[in-house]
Design a protein around this motif. Structure first.
Motif, mmCIF file in Angstrom:
data_model
loop_
_atom_site.group_PDB
_atom_site.id
_atom_site.type_symbol
_atom_site.label_atom_id
_atom_site.label_comp_id
_atom_site.label_asym_id
_atom_site.label_seq_id
_atom_site.Cartn_x
_atom_site.Cartn_y
_atom_site.Cartn_z
ATOM 1 N N LYS A 11 0.777 -1.380 -0.017
ATOM 2 C CA LYS A 11 -0.105 -0.152 0.060
ATOM 3 C C LYS A 11 0.912 1.286 0.127
ATOM 4 O O LYS A 11 1.935 1.250 0.625
ATOM 5 C CB LYS A 11 -0.754 0.014 1.237
ATOM 6 C CG LYS A 11 -1.985 -1.006 1.239
ATOM 7 C CD LYS A 11 -2.936 -0.819 -0.142
ATOM 8 C CE LYS A 11 -4.011 0.231 -0.024
ATOM 9 N NZ LYS A 11 -4.721 0.141 -1.129
ATOM 10 N N ILE A 12 0.526 2.242 -0.644
ATOM 11 C CA ILE A 12 1.264 3.555 -0.645
ATOM 12 C C ILE A 12 1.146 4.090 0.827
ATOM 13 O O ILE A 12 0.035 4.031 1.503
ATOM 14 C CB ILE A 12 0.435 4.369 -1.912
ATOM 15 C CG1 ILE A 12 0.899 3.481 -3.056
ATOM 16 C CG2 ILE A 12 1.289 5.804 -1.677
ATOM 17 C CD1 ILE A 12 0.104 4.109 -4.346
ATOM 18 N N LYS A 13 2.158 4.893 1.030
ATOM 19 C CA LYS A 13 2.339 5.397 2.110
ATOM 20 C C LYS A 13 2.476 6.913 2.147
ATOM 21 O O LYS A 13 3.004 7.549 0.917
ATOM 22 C CB LYS A 13 3.411 5.071 3.224
ATOM 23 C CG LYS A 13 3.308 3.640 3.354
ATOM 24 C CD LYS A 13 4.642 3.096 4.013
ATOM 25 C CE LYS A 13 4.588 1.561 4.330
ATOM 26 N NZ LYS A 13 5.847 1.073 4.978
ATOM 27 N N LEU A 14 2.291 7.841 3.307
ATOM 28 C CA LEU A 14 2.173 9.341 3.201
ATOM 29 C C LEU A 14 3.947 9.537 2.770
ATOM 30 O O LEU A 14 4.042 10.361 2.054
ATOM 31 C CB LEU A 14 1.940 9.871 4.583
ATOM 32 C CG LEU A 14 1.696 11.267 4.314
ATOM 33 C CD1 LEU A 14 0.975 11.925 3.272
ATOM 34 C CD2 LEU A 14 1.471 11.798 5.659
ATOM 35 N N ASP A 16 5.720 8.230 0.853
ATOM 36 C CA ASP A 16 5.834 7.939 -0.484
ATOM 37 C C ASP A 16 5.773 9.397 -1.493
ATOM 38 O O ASP A 16 6.058 9.633 -2.590
ATOM 39 C CB ASP A 16 5.012 7.109 -1.159
ATOM 40 C CG ASP A 16 5.325 5.596 -0.728
ATOM 41 O OD1 ASP A 16 6.601 5.367 -0.446
ATOM 42 O OD2 ASP A 16 4.424 4.819 -0.718
ATOM 43 N N ALA A 48 -0.793 11.079 -2.189
ATOM 44 C CA ALA A 48 -0.514 9.929 -1.533
ATOM 45 C C ALA A 48 -1.559 9.477 -0.590
ATOM 46 O O ALA A 48 -1.816 8.389 -0.554
ATOM 47 C CB ALA A 48 0.788 10.169 -0.751
ATOM 48 N N ASP A 49 -2.349 10.648 0.046
ATOM 49 C CA ASP A 49 -3.611 10.313 0.762
ATOM 50 C C ASP A 49 -4.457 9.531 -0.244
ATOM 51 O O ASP A 49 -5.310 8.657 0.341
ATOM 52 C CB ASP A 49 -3.917 11.410 1.406
ATOM 53 C CG ASP A 49 -5.244 11.167 2.087
ATOM 54 O OD1 ASP A 49 -5.130 10.436 3.257
ATOM 55 O OD2 ASP A 49 -6.112 11.778 2.222
ATOM 56 N N TYR A 51 -4.093 7.696 -2.848
ATOM 57 C CA TYR A 51 -3.540 6.630 -3.394
ATOM 58 C C TYR A 51 -3.913 5.428 -2.209
ATOM 59 O O TYR A 51 -4.489 4.306 -2.231
ATOM 60 C CB TYR A 51 -2.272 6.603 -3.745
ATOM 61 C CG TYR A 51 -1.940 6.949 -5.293
ATOM 62 C CD1 TYR A 51 -2.385 6.337 -6.026
ATOM 63 C CD2 TYR A 51 -1.124 8.053 -5.349
ATOM 64 C CE1 TYR A 51 -2.113 6.871 -7.281
ATOM 65 C CE2 TYR A 51 -0.881 8.471 -6.522
ATOM 66 C CZ TYR A 51 -1.336 7.968 -7.617
ATOM 67 O OH TYR A 51 -0.931 8.155 -8.818
ATOM 68 N N GLN A 52 -3.703 6.029 -1.007
ATOM 69 C CA GLN A 52 -3.964 5.153 0.262
ATOM 70 C C GLN A 52 -5.373 4.641 0.486
ATOM 71 O O GLN A 52 -5.786 3.596 0.846
ATOM 72 C CB GLN A 52 -3.599 6.001 1.780
ATOM 73 C CG GLN A 52 -2.009 5.889 1.872
ATOM 74 C CD GLN A 52 -1.720 6.733 3.019
ATOM 75 O OE1 GLN A 52 -2.468 7.947 3.337
ATOM 76 N NE2 GLN A 52 -0.789 6.181 3.717
ATOM 77 N N LYS A 53 -6.295 5.533 -0.008
ATOM 78 C CA LYS A 53 -7.662 5.176 0.368
ATOM 79 C C LYS A 53 -8.170 4.216 -0.757
ATOM 80 O O LYS A 53 -9.191 3.790 -0.699
ATOM 81 C CB LYS A 53 -8.599 6.665 0.188
ATOM 82 C CG LYS A 53 -8.048 7.405 1.370
ATOM 83 C CD LYS A 53 -8.857 8.612 1.392
ATOM 84 C CE LYS A 53 -8.623 9.544 2.631
ATOM 85 N NZ LYS A 53 -8.903 10.788 2.611
#
Length: 184
Positions: A11-14, A16, A48-49, A51-53
């Protein structure tokens, strides 16, 4: 976490956001993958936020360096159950130019396609590329995707100004391709 010999998908993180900013400031990624433009870190952090969702958005991580080297995503094509859209996904992908021509994107797409067909029980995976992005088209064809049609978005709006080629992969085509690859 999904992984292969050289890469993993997570999962993508902040954290990133710095890498997203780098890509968002490079015209090459806008021209080849339609990647969003970013002018500052705040914009990249918002991305990034987002993408996380997204349920099926992943960072491609090179195991050796532990660096984020790309993105791969499965998108909903629609929620119309009667039209069969719940068992189809769109595929999006992008790789840092420093990692091109090493087979890493093929490896990442193999992971996500197996996940989509085996775990998510999808019946179709669609992928669109800009008409001039022959490298991505070659990867898709190598993985068993079949060219279906070209959409000319210039006819919709002069401000869009691009064409996109669409490719389709079904589980039967995928498993046939994988059998051929194991025999050679």
């Amino acid at each position: 976490m999904l992984e292969s010999k050289r890469i993993l998908l997570r999962k993508i993180k902040l954290e990133d956001a710095q890498t997203l900013l780098k890509w968002g400031q490079d015209d090459l990624y806008h021209q080849t993958a339609g990647f969003e433009r970013f002018t500052d870190l705040g914009q990249a952090q918002k991305a990034a936020d987002q993408y996380q969702k997204r349920l099926y958005s992943f960072a491609i991580i090179e195991k050796k360096s532990q660096k984020m080297i790309g993105l791969v995503e499965l998108y909903e094509r629609g929620l119309d159950e009667q039209a069969g859209l719940l068992v189809t996904k769109d595929l999006g992908f992008m790789l840092d130019k420093d990692y091109w021509h090493q087979g890493l994107m093929t490896e990442a797409l193999t992971i996500i396609i197996n996940y989509a067909f085996n775990d998510l029980k999808q019946q179709q995976i669609w992928a669109g590329t800009f008409s001039n992005n022959e490298a991505s088209q070659h990867i898709l064809e190598k993985l068993g995707f079949k060219y279906i049609y070209t959409a000319d978005f210039k006819q919709v709006s002069e401000t869009i100004g691009f064409e996109e080629k669409y490719f389709l992969l079904t589980p039967d085509d995928w498993y046939d391709k994988m059998q051929l690859n194991t025999k050679s």
